[in-house]
Write an enzyme that holds these catalytic residues in place. Structure first.
Site, PDB file in Angstrom:
ATOM      1  N   ILE A 679       0.823  -1.214   0.000  1.00 36.93           N
ATOM      2  CA  ILE A 679       0.000   0.000   0.000  1.00 36.93           C
ATOM      3  C   ILE A 679       0.851   1.257   0.000  1.00 36.93           C
ATOM      4  CG2 ILE A 679      -2.074  -0.988   1.028  1.00 36.93           C
ATOM      5  CD1 ILE A 679      -1.038   0.005   3.745  1.00 36.93           C
ATOM      6  N   GLY A 680       2.150   1.102   0.002  1.00 38.05           N
ATOM      7  CA  GLY A 680       2.989   2.306  -0.021  1.00 38.05           C
ATOM      8  C   GLY A 680       4.438   1.912  -0.122  1.00 38.05           C
ATOM      9  N   GLY A 682       8.530   3.650   0.302  1.00 39.55           N
ATOM     10  CA  GLY A 682       9.378   4.798   0.621  1.00 39.55           C
ATOM     11  C   GLY A 682      10.824   4.480   0.337  1.00 39.55           C
ATOM     12  N   LYS A 686       8.862  -0.743   2.181  1.00 41.90           N
ATOM     13  CA  LYS A 686       7.573  -0.923   1.520  1.00 41.90           C
ATOM     14  C   LYS A 686       6.558  -1.245   2.601  1.00 41.90           C
ATOM     15  CE  LYS A 686       7.745  -2.597  -3.237  1.00 41.90           C
ATOM     16  NZ  LYS A 686       7.634  -3.758  -4.118  1.00 41.90           N
ATOM     17  N   VAL A 687       5.325  -0.744   2.439  1.00 42.61           N
ATOM     18  CA  VAL A 687       4.308  -1.013   3.453  1.00 42.61           C
ATOM     19  C   VAL A 687       3.230  -1.922   2.861  1.00 42.61           C
ATOM     20  CG1 VAL A 687       2.692   0.005   5.081  1.00 42.61           C
ATOM     21  CG2 VAL A 687       4.765   1.239   4.448  1.00 42.61           C
ATOM     22  N   LYS A 701       5.463  -2.958   7.744  1.00 43.40           N
ATOM     23  CA  LYS A 701       6.436  -2.131   7.036  1.00 43.40           C
ATOM     24  C   LYS A 701       7.705  -2.947   6.880  1.00 43.40           C
ATOM     25  CE  LYS A 701       8.653   2.331   7.265  1.00 43.40           C
ATOM     26  NZ  LYS A 701       8.768   3.576   7.996  1.00 43.40           N
ATOM     27  N   ASP A 803      11.347  13.965  10.517  1.00 47.10           N
ATOM     28  CA  ASP A 803      10.837  13.811   9.155  1.00 47.10           C
ATOM     29  C   ASP A 803       9.329  14.038   9.115  1.00 47.10           C
ATOM     30  OD1 ASP A 803      10.765  13.366   6.468  1.00 47.10           O
ATOM     31  OD2 ASP A 803      11.036  11.194   6.582  1.00 47.10           O
TER      32      ASP A 803
END
Ligand SMILES: *[C@@H]1O[C@H](CO)[C@@H](O)[C@H](O)[C@H]1NC(C)=O
Ligand SMILES: *[C@@H]1O[C@H](CO)[C@@H](O)[C@H](O)[C@H]1NC(C)=O
Ligand SMILES: *[C@@H]1O[C@H](CO)[C@@H](O)[C@H](O)[C@H]1NC(C)=O
Ligand SMILES: *[C@@H]1O[C@H](CO)[C@@H](O)[C@H](O)[C@H]1NC(C)=O
Ligand SMILES: *[C@@H]1O[C@H](CO)[C@@H](O)[C@H](O)[C@H]1NC(C)=O
Length: 951
Positions: A679-680, A682, A686-687, A701, A803
């Site tokens: 679903i994501g 970075g 990866k998530v 994650k 962040d």
């Protein structure tokens, strides 16, 4: 009258009205010395030292005003001011309003050691009779006035220890302008450089023919020593230390034949030093240290036989020691260290009755130590370290009663160390390391009652460590490593209470037990006993060494348990005979608890954070981080778990008991980390969304575990950071972490799943953005503020997020904000440095991160400011940030900023709320981090104001 009054408003209110009236009257009349002084006084902050500077009110005749009795004012018989002396008075203010044209007879102006600011007035050259000018040790800045060139009677000019710069080279601007069509860019650079850094010493200084003393130390002068300096033929002292001068020493410096002091240390001077310096027959002080000189030292530097103080250290001098030094009996201080000088130390140096300091270290000197050094009875510092010196230590050196520091390290010295060394009763530092000394450590060493540092490491010493070493009551550091010392460690070492930085006995042949008395060394920071034959068990008293931060007992024959306590975490205990304990790589001491997954302990390390999911009540939540491979901790965990867990349905707490299942369940739920579940993505992870068999949805994650070492190390670092930060924290606006798994192949974190994804994604989607109405958006801002306030102020130690961006704010089904991704956060340690490589997201990171790597909580505050503007605008503000920084908030219409997709806020309250939020955002975006508010005050303000609005 009204106008005159206006001229006087600067006079401090406390000054009597009468004085005010009389002052006002003066402005109409001619300028006298008294008036000029009073006007200067009026421009200065009120200060007691000038109390006497007033005119009696009854004195009506302005001619009769005489400043001659005032503090610091000295007049001649005709009542002319000839001297202003306010040195050491703490005087504050500037010289801007001191009208020099009124003091035509002034001979001396002495304002040294005060707190004067601003610049030296350019018209100072009008003081045509001036002989003495001392403005040293103030905070003056600006340039050295060119008009000084007219002060041809000044014999002493001292502006040392200010912030004065030189002047720009006038040749660059022949027409007096700073614009030039040719080479504009280079001139522009020059101007920038010069105004930022400082300019040159004006060559006009050579007009000051009467100068005897010229001191410009510790300012900001650049460029060369002005060639005209050699015209100041009366000069005896020229000192310009600690500036940024470059270029060579003028070749004809020997024209300054009266020079006794030439001090040039700490500049960027280069080239070779003129041999003509030998013609300066009265020279007593020559300081050349910390420049970039090359070539030979001036061979006749002591031709006049008066040289007392000679330093040339930290340059690139080569060649021999100056011949004239051999018979230079006047020498007191010599510093030649850190060059590449050659020669023979026993032949090139002679007998110096007044010598106190001699540093020849880090050169290429050969030969032996000469007994002649013993005739320098006042010698307190002798260092010849890091040369190529051979032979023995002459007994004569061991009779120097004043010697405080003896450094003979890193040479080829040999023979035994005489017990006579105990005669050096003043010695505080003794470095004999890295030589070829043999025999025993003499017992006489125990007589050195002032010794603070003793380093005899890397020699060929044998025999036992003399117990007398325990008498060195001031010793802070003891290094005896890399010898052939044998016998036991004397228990008297435990008496060295001052021992602080280091006790290193490693790489010897010491045997027997570690004396329990070592535990008394409570100030010791580092202990190294490795690579010996120490046996038996480690005394538990070592746990009393409260300051210990590093302990190495490896490569011995120790056995038994490692004492519980701090040392068990700090130490290296490897390669011993039979140590046991809870440390990785060691056998546990007794077989007690064996976890079901124990066989896998080399492969699967699991930290599980147990949470009672059923309860949202903060206090009842409990986090326990456990490494599965630590059996002790695991069993401790078990009992706690039994006591406290009420909600047995929590799949994660159950899974703890079988780490393998958790791992496999997650693999199954994510279909072996199939991209369908992703679903994501970075930079570091990866998530995946994972629906567990019990129905609970979690976010997994998965960190990149790359094959290459660098990627792996970076990933591992990120991983540990995240765990460390998150296991400690619980907050309704912070995404909850359940645990993590680490296997040979995968590293992943298990979070609560946030149904609505990231704030960034929601704002980008028009439909979802509409769902976030103004009230929701203010609540999101509030939530993030609370989360950050919690991290910054309530967590111990404080946690920086590092962040903050809309990608790292996740939204749950209730549209509440949850701060996520602590991948780059780490603990703000009290003493630790917070310097780091760049962390953060472009477009959110504080401007100071461009030039400093020091991350503070104010960096988070800045990122929060960007985020808030983004929430209001519905998109990243981009360039608007710099506009916000330069213009006031009033010049920006908040309504123009608001997300156009939403209907304008209707109620007055709602508009006011948004204006407040915008104002807070602006305050976060200030360029100077100091001016940004703290997260706590932001969060409180939002709380108070917004709740009030709701009432
Ligand atoms: C000199 O110092 C004053 C106050 O101390 C300051 O306002 C001024 O900017 C400084 N000037 C320069 C050129 O640094
Ligand atoms: C000199 O100026 C610099 C920068 O302008 C300032 O940081 C420093 O404190 C000043 N030094 C003194 C002695 O005033
Ligand atoms: C020095 O004095 C002369 C004569 O008074 C004057 O013309 C000149 O401008 C002065 N020089 C400087 C640099 O102030
Ligand atoms: C010193 O001089 C050498 C060459 O003479 C130069 O390469 C070096 O950069 C200089 N070092 C400094 C610190 O100016
Ligand atoms: C040593 O110092 C004393 C006292 O300062 C002085 O009188 C004497 O001349 C000096 N000796 C030499 C050789 O310079």
């Amino acid at each position: 009258m009204f106008n005159q009054y206006r001229n006087c408003v600067a006079v401090p209110i406390l000054v009597a009205w009468m004085v005010l009236v009389s002052l006002c009257r003066f402005t109409a009349g001619s300028t006298t010395e008294a008036e000029a002084l009073l006007r200067w006084k009026a421009s200065l902050p009120d200060q007691p030292i000038l109390q006497s500077w007033v005119t009696p009110a009854w004195n009506n005749s302005s001619n009769a005003q005489s400043p001659c009795g005032w503090h610091g004012i000295i007049c001649d018989s005709a009542e002319n001011v000839i001297e202003i002396n306010l040195a050491y008075t703490g005087l504050k203010g500037t010289l801007d309003h001191l009208d020099f044209s009124s003091f035509t007879n002034l001979l001396r102006l002495d304002l040294k050691e005060n707190q004067l600011e601003g610049s030296i007035p350019q018209n100072i050259g009008i003081l045509s009779k001036l002989q003495y000018l001392d403005l040293s040790t103030n905070s003056l800045n600006g340039t050295l006035p060119l008009s000084l060139a007219n002060l041809t009677h000044v014999f002493e000019l001292d502006v040392s220890r200010n912030n004065i710069t030189g002047v720009l080279d006038p040749r660059l601007f022949p027409d007096g302008t700073k614009q030039s069509k040719t080479g504009l860019i280079s001139i522009k650079n020059f101007i920038i450089e010069s105004t930022l850094l400082g300019g040159q010493i004006p060559n006009e200084i050579g007009n000051m023919r009467s100068l005897v003393l010229l001191a410009l130390d510790s300012n900001s002068f650049y460029g060369p020593i002005p060639p005209s300096l050699v015209n100041c033929s009366e000069l005896t002292l020229f000192s310009i230390t600690q500036n940024h001068l470059s270029g060579p020493i003028p070749f004809n410096i020997d024209r300054l034949s009266k020079l006794t002091d030439l001090r040039l240390f700490i500049n960027n001077l280069s080239g070779s030093v003129p041999q003509g310096i030998g013609n300066l027959l009265v020279l007593t002080t020559l300081h050349l240290a910390e420049n970039n000189f090359t070539g030979q030292l001036p061979q006749q530097v002591c031709r006049g036989g008066k040289l007392v103080n000679f330093s040339a250290a930290h340059n690139s001098f080569t060649g021999p020691i100056p011949v004239s030094l051999r018979n230079c009996k006047s020498l007191q201080r010599v510093r030649l260290e850190h060059n590449q000088l050659t020669g023979y130390i026993d032949q090139d140096f002679g007998i110096y009755p007044n010598l106190t300091y001699m540093d020849l270290s880090y050169n290429k000197l050969q030969g032996q130590l000469s007994p002649n050094w013993g005739q320098s009875k006042k010698l307190s510092f002798l260092s010849v370290g890091a040369n190529m010196i051979v032979g023995r230590i002459p007994d004569e050196i061991l009779q120097l009663k004043q010697l405080g520091n003896l450094d003979l390290s890193s040479n080829q010295l040999s023979g035994e160390i005489s017990t006579e060394i105990g005669n050096l009763s003043r010695l505080s530092m003794l470095h004999l390391n890295d030589n070829k000394f043999s025999g025993k450590i003499p017992a006489g060493i125990g007589l050195l009652s002032n010794l603070q540092t003793l380093d005899i490491s890397i020699n060929m010493l044998s025999g036992p460590i003399p117990y007398q070493i325990g008498d060195l009551s001031k010793l802070q550091s003891l290094t005896l490593c890399q010898n052939f010392l044998n016998g036991t460690i004397p228990s008297q070492i435990g008496n060295l209470f001052a021992l602080q930085s280091l006790l290193d006995l490693s790489y010897n042949s010491l045997s027997g037990e570690i004396p329990t008395q070592l535990g008394k060394l409570t100030n010791l920071i580092s202990l190294n006993l490795s690579h010996n034959y120490l046996s038996s068990s480690i005394p538990s008293s070592l746990c009393d060494m409260l300051s210990m931060s590093s302990i190495n007992l490896s490569y011995n024959r120790l056995e038994g348990p490692i004492p519980e306590g701090k040392i068990s975490q700090l130490g290296d205990f490897s390669n011993n005979k039979g140590l046991c304990g809870t440390i990785q790589g060691l056998q546990p001491c007794k077989t007690s608890f064996t976890a079901p997954g124990d066989k896998k302990k080399k492969h699967i390390h699991v930290i599980i954070i147990v949470a009672s999911l059923g309860s949202a009540f903060l206090g009842s939540l409990m986090l326990v981080g456990i490494f599965a491979y630590l059996p002790k901790r695991k069993s401790r965990y078990n009992s706690k778990e039994e006591e406290s867990t009420t909600n047995r349905e929590d799949p994660f707490s159950v899974m703890y008991f079988n780490g393998k299942n958790l791992y496999e369940d997650i693999l199954e739920a994510t279909k072996n980390f199939d991209d369908m579940c992703c679903i994501g993505e970075g930079a570091t992870a990866k998530v995946y969304k994972a629906e567990m068999s019990g129905g609970q949805v979690i976010a997994v994650k998965r960190l990149w575990s790359q094959v290459d070492d660098i990627g792996f190390a970076e990933g591992a670092k990120t991983f540990k950071n995240e765990i460390a930060a998150l296991t400690e924290i619980r907050h309704r606006n912070i995404v909850k972490l359940h645990g993590f798994c680490s296997t040979g192949m995968h590293r992943f974190l298990v979070y609560d799943f946030m149904e609505r994804g990231s704030l960034s994604d929601m704002l980008r989607n028009d439909e979802e953005a509409m769902e976030l109405d103004w009230q929701k958006r203010v609540e999101i801002v509030q939530g993030v503020a609370q989360a950050l306030s919690y991290l910054h102020h309530d967590c111990v130690p404080h946690i920086l997020h590092r962040d903050i961006s809309s990608k790292n704010v996740l939204i749950c089904s209730d549209l509440e904000a949850h701060v996520s991704d602590f991948g780059t956060a780490r603990f703000l340690e009290l003493n630790g440095s917070n310097w780091t490589t760049f962390a953060g997201t472009f477009g959110y990171s504080a401007p100071e991160l461009a030039y400093t790597m020091a991350v503070t909580e104010k960096c988070d505050v800045y990122s929060f400011g960007v985020l808030v503007v983004e929430v209001l605008m519905g998109k990243h503000p981009g360039d608007l940030i710099s506009k916000i920084q330069t213009f006031s908030i009033e010049s920006i219409n908040v309504k123009d900023i608001l997300d156009p997709r939403l209907p304008s806020p209707m109620s007055k309250n709602s508009v006011e709320e948004l204006v407040l939020v915008m104002k807070l955002a602006v305050s976060c975006l200030q360029a100077n981090p100091q001016y940004r508010p703290t997260m706590r005050s932001l969060s409180q303000l939002l709380e108070v104001e917004i709740t009030r609005g709701k009432r």
